[in-house]
Design an enzyme around this catalytic site. Sequence first.
Site, PDB file in Angstrom:
ATOM      1  N   ASP A   1       1.034  -1.273  -0.241  1.00 22.98           N
ATOM      2  CA  ASP A   1       0.088   0.165  -0.145  1.00 22.98           C
ATOM      3  C   ASP A   1       0.972   1.171  -0.331  1.00 22.98           C
ATOM      4  O   ASP A   1       1.843   1.348   0.856  1.00 22.98           O
ATOM      5  CB  ASP A   1      -0.665  -0.300   1.465  1.00 22.98           C
ATOM      6  CG  ASP A   1      -1.988   1.060   1.047  1.00 22.98           C
ATOM      7  OD1 ASP A   1      -2.353   1.260  -0.177  1.00 22.98           O
ATOM      8  OD2 ASP A   1      -2.499   0.998   2.156  1.00 22.98           O
TER       9      ASP A   1
ATOM     10  N   GLU B   1      -4.647   2.274  -4.594  1.00 13.71           N
ATOM     11  CA  GLU B   1      -2.983   2.486  -4.131  1.00 13.71           C
ATOM     12  C   GLU B   1      -2.453   1.237  -4.045  1.00 13.71           C
ATOM     13  O   GLU B   1      -1.230   0.995  -3.454  1.00 13.71           O
ATOM     14  CB  GLU B   1      -2.620   3.456  -3.597  1.00 13.71           C
ATOM     15  CG  GLU B   1      -3.290   3.669  -1.987  1.00 13.71           C
ATOM     16  CD  GLU B   1      -4.405   3.991  -1.817  1.00 13.71           C
ATOM     17  OE1 GLU B   1      -4.646   3.920  -0.575  1.00 13.71           O
ATOM     18  OE2 GLU B   1      -5.349   3.597  -2.437  1.00 13.71           O
TER      19      GLU B   1
END
Length: 402
Positions: free
Chosen positions: A272, A316
């Site tokens: 992430d 993301e």
Amino acid sequence: MESLKLKSKLLYLLLLVGFGLSVVGLIGYFNIKNIKRHMDTLYYGSLVPLSELASINDAYENDLTITVYRWNNHLISDDDAAQKISNGLEKIQQGWSNYLSYPKRPEEMPYVDYTESQMDLIGGYFTQIRSIMLDPKHSHPISLSTLNENLHSIHETIRQLITYENASARYEHLELMARYENALMQLILFLGVILVLVMGLAWKIFARIEWQQHQLISTTETLKHLNLKLEQASYTDSLTSLYNRRYFNVVYEREFKRALRASKPFVFMMLDIDFFKQYNDTYGHLQGDQALQAVAKTLKATFQRPGDYPFRLGGEEFGIILTDINCKNAHIMGERLRSNIEKLKIEHKGSKILPTLSVSIGGICIVPTALMGDDALIHAADTNLYAAKERGRNQVVFGNKL
């Protein structure tokens, strides 16, 4: 007209094949049923009853005769001896009932009836012995020679019945093998005839349509190429050119099962980008997309082995499946990825830990077992990713336990 003729010939071919297969199927069906009947007769009518007769013989020897000998030598009490005689007679009766429950041929019944009459006589003899044992006034008036004669007589009678059952089993086996060979020859003959007819007709038909196949080859190759492109497009994320979530589901299930069969480690990492929302707010979504592309490019450069699968799972969030690698090296690869992304030096004023873009990684490396759920490793990696964020981000938290 030519097309109609071709269809007619194909129809005749199909009808011929269908007829031939039906005939072969019927022949095979009836022969198999016949063979099964003989197998049942061989097994249930001859072989299985032998074990019952053997157990009856054993009961006369071990449960009755030995008990009488021990009682006669004062090695066992009267009550215990009488109880063992009762148990032995009950065991013999049960064994004989089991033997009679199996199919019997008419010609076998005289042997069976004679054996049963002899067993009744011997049973009465041992019943008398049991009565003597229970008589408080007895003085052991048992003739061992009479006992041995009775034992020899019943053993000889049962042996004759066993000999007959063995002979019947051999006869049924020979019958079974003869029918098997006959059925096999019939099937081979019919299959040979059908094969010759089908091959002759098929040769003429397929010679006529061969030229049509050549015309279809180029079209087929073009379609394959287009299908491959379409498949790749359906498995690829349009922004980052990484594998997408759909292909992740396919690879995850396939590699999980492969690792389960081979008892090898399965590695899954979740990645992430730290504070990516703040990045988009600061630099705009266009530059955010460029940052995602840079991270994806680093992913591809870091994981280049045939067994490495980098994915964009959404937003993301990225995922990596590694195969044919041990846990130590997998952890090293995760650290290398984190370091490579940090080395990009992408400016990130909205980050609370670094002035540049960074990532947090949670990984799991474990040998799968059949008791694990399909998404157990995904939850484990997600938990480790959450732990990496809790510990300050820009780090790798790797585990080998759920």
